[in-house]
Write an enzyme that holds these catalytic residues in place. Structure first.
Site, PDB file in Angstrom:
ATOM      1  N   SER A 299       0.845  -1.195   0.000  1.00 47.85           N
ATOM      2  CA  SER A 299       0.000   0.000   0.000  1.00 47.85           C
ATOM      3  C   SER A 299       0.888   1.257   0.000  1.00 47.85           C
ATOM      4  O   SER A 299       1.799   1.347  -0.828  1.00 47.85           O
ATOM      5  CB  SER A 299      -0.938  -0.055   1.209  1.00 47.85           C
ATOM      6  OG  SER A 299      -1.992   0.847   1.089  1.00 47.85           O
ATOM      7  N   ASP A 355      -8.647  -5.399  -6.024  1.00 48.24           N
ATOM      8  CA  ASP A 355      -8.237  -4.354  -5.074  1.00 48.24           C
ATOM      9  C   ASP A 355      -8.195  -3.014  -5.787  1.00 48.24           C
ATOM     10  O   ASP A 355      -7.594  -2.888  -6.851  1.00 48.24           O
ATOM     11  CB  ASP A 355      -6.849  -4.733  -4.520  1.00 48.24           C
ATOM     12  CG  ASP A 355      -6.317  -3.728  -3.511  1.00 48.24           C
ATOM     13  OD1 ASP A 355      -7.081  -2.845  -3.069  1.00 48.24           O
ATOM     14  OD2 ASP A 355      -5.121  -3.840  -3.156  1.00 48.24           O
ATOM     15  N   HIS A 410      -7.738  -5.710  -0.058  1.00 39.02           N
ATOM     16  CA  HIS A 410      -6.486  -4.947  -0.016  1.00 39.02           C
ATOM     17  C   HIS A 410      -5.502  -5.486   1.021  1.00 39.02           C
ATOM     18  O   HIS A 410      -4.299  -5.220   0.931  1.00 39.02           O
ATOM     19  CB  HIS A 410      -6.809  -3.477   0.277  1.00 39.02           C
ATOM     20  CG  HIS A 410      -5.622  -2.567   0.297  1.00 39.02           C
ATOM     21  ND1 HIS A 410      -4.753  -2.476  -0.767  1.00 39.02           N
ATOM     22  CD2 HIS A 410      -5.139  -1.711   1.242  1.00 39.02           C
ATOM     23  CE1 HIS A 410      -3.787  -1.608  -0.470  1.00 39.02           C
ATOM     24  NE2 HIS A 410      -3.993  -1.143   0.748  1.00 39.02           N
TER      25      HIS A 410
END
Lengths: 494, 494
Positions: A299, A355, A410
C-alpha cells in the site's frame, strides 16, 4: 520516450494486458465480483483433491458439485499437522533473475517456485511492520514499534528468516496526509510528530550463501485503510530534481519531511534510510561481497519503496535494486517511470485484480484518459505504474468468500495467500500450497465460514490491560528494552 | 387489588416517582440525554476532590470549571494503587432488611452502604455469567460455560466472594426467541439445543456468618442486546397456573422448555433449578440453619429470575426470597405482580433511567395507557413491573461520556459503576467509590477518553487461536475439566 514505454509494457505478464481492458470503465467502487460458478466448481474439485492428498488417498470417484460441510471439517484437522514451510532450496545460481535483472521474463507465468518463495519472504517482512506496530491510541508509545530491533523477528514468528534488523527508521509529514499518522491521545508520549516506518535488515551468512549475495532489505510500513487519500491526493504531483520527473505530493512529504525540534525526525526517513544503506553497502563491499538491495512495502509502503529505490539508484552506483510492492498505488508520472527504468531499478508489482488501491491516485484521470494515452503517448502529468506486474485474482482461491469487501481485498495477508496458491494465469489454486490459511483472517473476514477461522483474530488479550495486585485493570509499562530509543544514540548492528 | 397496588408503589423510592413523569411521552428511542451543565461542573469539582483525597491533599483553592487533561492523568495513576475493595462489615444483625423483608424502607434513599455492597456482590455474580460464556460460534462449546463450576469464581477474579458453585443449569426454548440461543456453526458440538444459563451457589461458613444466614444464590444469564425482542414479544402473554396470572410468552418458554432427546434439557431450566434448590434448602434446614434464597439476573436474566422466584415461593414454604434484578424488562401482568407480593417475594429492581430495556415488553402499551391505568386501576393484560426500584442516572457519574449509546446504557457494568457511586437521589457521585472504573468499558465505550481505558477491552488473545508446533494457527482443545458435563451424571457440591 515512446519506444521506452512500449519496452516496459513488454515486461508485463500476458494476463495483465487482458485484464487491463476490463478495468477501463470501472469506477472505484464498481469492482465486479460476479459469482464465477465454473470457477467455484473447480474450487470444490481442487479442494477435494487437496483433501485427498492430505489424507493420503487418491480420488477415484467424481466429486459432487457441492462440498459437504464435513469435508471442510476434515480438511481443517488434516491441515493442522502439516508444516507451513518446506526446506529451502539454494537459489544462488539464479539470484539475478529472481532479483529482476531480466525483468522477470519467463518467471511470472507460470510463476517460478523460487521466485514465489522470495516474494512471500519479502511480503512477510512487509506484513510484520503491521503486526509490530502499536496502534493503541491510549498507549504512550502509540505509533512506535512494540519490540526492539534485536528481538523483532523472534517476537513476530519470523525467527528463521535468516535476516537481522540493522536499523529502524521514522517518518513525519509537514503536509496533512489523511489518516496517516497514528497519534497517541496522551500528553506525554515517546514522540508527537513521528511514526515508526519500518526497518532495514541484512541477510546473515547462511541465508546469503543460499541466495547468492548479501541482501539488504528495506521494509516500509503502509497503512491499512487508505481510502481517504483518494480525494485529496489524486491531483497533486510535485517535481523531484530538475527534470520532468514528478511524484505524488503526500508520498513525497512523508518520505522527505524532517523537523529540527522533533525527537525522531531531525533527519527525514529518506536520510535515515540512505545513511544506513550507504554504510551497509560500503561495509560489505569492503569485504569483497556481492551486495543487493531489495525494497518492499504494501500500500503506502509500496509507494515509499519506489521513492526510496529512485533515490538509492541515484546515490549508490552499480547496486542491483529490486522493489517488490504489494497493492501499491501509483506514485509518479511517466518521466518518473522512465527514469527508474534508466537507472536500472527492477520492480515487481503484485496486484490483486479486485483491489482498488493500485488504481489510486489518479484513477479517474488514468482510466478515462487511457484512450488518449494510446493516441498521444505519454502525458507527463498522469500517474503511471512502473515495472512488471504479478496479477492475482480472488476467485482463484477456494478458501475465500465471494462478496464485496474492499478492505479484505487490499489486506496484505490476502495477497500472500493468493501468491502462495498462484501457479499461472491459467491454472487453478496450487494443491501443495501450505502457507497457513488462517493468516488471511488476521484483520479481516475473507475466509469461508466452513474453515472455522474467526474474523479479525489478531488481537491482544484485554487490549493490553492486566489486573494489578490491587485488583485494578491497568496498562503495564512496556519492557525497558522495547521502549523506542533515538536510533542516533544507539549502536548499530554489524 | 387497588390498595395493594398503591402499597407497592409506596415502596418505590421518591426520586423514581418524579422521574416517572418524564418518561410518559418518550418513545423507545427518544431517551433524552441532555448535557447537564450544572451536573458536569459538579462532576468536575467532585473529581478534583476525589483526586485531592487520593493524593492526600486538601483543596483550598476553587476548582476551575474545566478539568485539565493532566488532572485525569494524575487521577489515573493515583487510582492504580488503591485497592478495589475495602474490608467487609458483619451485616448479620440487619440481614432481613437487606434481603428486602421491610420492602427496602429507608434503605434506598440514601442507599445504605451495606445494601450497596450486597447489590454489587449479586450484580457481579450476574456479570460473571457473561464473562464466562462461550460466545465463539466457531467453538464446539459455543453456548456453554468456559470453566467448570469448581474453578468458576477463581477464573473470573471472584475467588474471595465466599460462595461455592453447587450446580450449573441449562435452558432451551421450543419457541423462537430472537437472538437468544447462541449456536455453534459446527456439526459436532456439546449441545445443539441448549445454552448454559447460569449457576446456583451457596455461601460458605465464613460468609454465612458475616451475612447472618446460609445464602443460596441463583444467577441467571441474560442477553447483551435484546432489542429484537421488542417487536416480537410485546403482545404475547400466557397464563401461569389456573388464575389470572400471566407472563410473557418467550420468557416462559425459555424457563420451561425441555426435550427428551436433548443432552442438557431432558429437564427444563425450571426443573433443574428447583430440584437443586429443594435439595439445598432441605440440607441446610436439616442442620438447623437459617436459609435464604437470592435470585439475580440482568436483562433477560432478571426476567427469568422473577419467574424462578414465583415458582420457588409456591414450592418451598417459608423461605425468604429476594430478587435483585438489573435492567430487566417487564415480565407479567398485574395479577403476577400481586401474586408475587402475596407470596412474600421481595424484589429490588435496579434501573438506569436512560436504559430502554426496562420499558420492554409492552412499552408502547404501558406508556400510552398509563393515563387509563390511573383511571381504571389494573388491567390484567398490561405488563407491569414489580417491587421496589433503585433508579440510577448516567449523568450522576463524572466518568461517563454523554451521548446516545443504548447498548452502553444497558450494560451491567455500567449499572454496577453507577450503583458504586450512588449515595442518594439528591447527592453527587460517591467520592470513596473504589470499584475499578475500567470495568465499565469491558464491552462498550462509555468511559470518557481522558481515562485512557480502551473500548470493549474484554477479549481473548487471538480469539483463542494459538500457533502449534507446525507453525499453524489452531484452536486448542478445551481443558478436559472445562468441557461441559451432563450435570445429572456429576456429583454435586455439598
Amino acid at each position: 520516450m515512446k519506444s521506452m514505454s512500449s519496452t516496459i509494457h513488454q515486461h508485463l505478464p500476458l494476463q495483465s494486458n487482458s485484464c487491463r481492458s476490463t478495468r477501463k470503465n470501472s469506477g472505484i467502487f464498481a469492482v465486479a465480483v460476479e459469482p464465477h460458478h465454473n470457477l467455484m466448481q473447480n474450487g470444490a474439485v481442487r479442494l477435494a483433491q487437496k483433501l485427498s492428498n492430505l489424507v493420503h488417498h487418491h480420488l477415484e470417484t467424481p466429486i459432487p458439485n457441492q462440498v459437504q460441510y464435513t469435508d471442510w471439517s476434515l480438511l481443517h484437522k488434516a491441515n493442522e499437522v502439516i508444516p507451513v514451510s518446506s526446506p529451502k532450496e539454494n537459489v544462488s545460481t539464479k539470484w539475478r533473475e529472481i532479483h529482476g535483472a531480466m525483468d522477470y521474463d519467463n518467471l511470472l507465468d507460470p510463476l517460478h517456485p523460487w521466485l514465489r518463495r522470495e516474494i512471500i519472504k519479502y511480503g512477510e517482512f512487509a506484513q510484520s511492520t503491521y503486526d509490530a506496530f502499536d496502534f493503541d491510541s491510549f498507549s504512550e508509545y502509540c505509533g512506535s514499534c512494540r519490540y526492539n530491533r534485536h528481538n523483532y523477528f523472534d517476537k513476530l514468528g519470523l525467527g528463521n528468516t535468516g535476516y537481522n534488523v540493522s536499523k529502524y527508521f521514522y517518518a513525519m509529514s509537514h503536509v496533512d496526509v489523511p489518516q496517516w499518522l497514528e497519534r497517541s491521545h496522551l500528553v506525554d508520549t515517546w514522540s508527537k510528530d513521528s511514526n515508526w516506518m519500518g526497518f532495514i535488515a541484512v541477510s546473515d551468512d547462511q541465508e546469503s550463501q543460499r541466495i547468492g549475495r548479501r541482501d539488504i532489505v528495506v521494509s516500509w510500513r503502509g497503512t491499512v485503510a487508505p481510502s481517504e487519500w483518494y480525494e485529496d491526493l489524486q491531483r497533486k504531483l510535485m517535481p523531484v530534481g530538475d527534470g520532468e520527473v514528478k511524484v505524488e505530493y503526500g508520498f513525497h512529504h512523508i518520505y522527505k519531511s524532517k523537523g529540527e525540534f522533533t525527537r525522531y525526525n531531525k533527519t527525514s526517513a529518506s536520510e535515515q534510510v540512505m545513511q544506513e544503506l550507504k554504510r551497509l553497502v560500503n561495509l560489505y563491499r569492503s569485504k569483497g561481497e556481492e551486495v543487493s538491495l531489495t525494497i518492499t512495502g504494501h500500500s503506502l509502503g509500496g509507494a515509499l519503496a519506489l521513492l526510496n529505490a529512485h533515490e538509492a539508484a541515484v546515490s549508490i552506483p552499480d547496486l542491483p535494486i529490486n522493489v517488490i510492492s504489494f497493492g501499491a498505488p501509483r506514485v509518479g508520472n511517466v518521466a518518473f517511470r522512465d527514469e527508474l527504468h534508466h537507472l536500472g531499478v527492477k520492480t515487481l508489482r503484485v496486484v490483486v485484480k479486485q483491489d482498488f488501491v493500485p488504481r489510486m491516485p489518479g484513477v479517474v484521470l488514468n482510466e478515462s484518459l487511457k484512450i488518449f494515452e494510446e493516441l498521444t503517448g505519454e502525458l507527463d502529468w498522469i500517474y503511471t505504474h512502473v515495472g512488471a506486474e504479478l496479477r492475482l485474482c480472488l476467485n482463484s482461491s477456494p478458501y475465500l468468500k465471494h462478496g464485496f469487501n474492499p478492505a479484505g481485498f487490499h489486506h496484505l495477508e490476502t495477497y500472500l495467500h493468493l501468491i502462495d496458491g498462484y501457479k499461472s494465469s491459467k491454472s487453478t489454486f496450487r494443491q501443495n500450497a501450505n502457507r497457513d490459511i488462517a493468516l488471511v483472517n488476521k484483520a479481516c473476514g475473507m475466509l469461508r465460514e466452513e474453515l472455522r477461522i474467526p474474523e479479525c483474530w489478531y488481537q491482544f488479550e484485554h487490549k493490553g490491560l492486566v489486573r494489578n495486585s490491587h485488583g485494578r485493570w491497568v496498562k503495564p509499562r512496556r519492557d525497558l528494552e522495547d521502549i523506542p530509543h533515538n536510533e542516533e544514540s544507539m549502536p548499530c548492528f554489524a
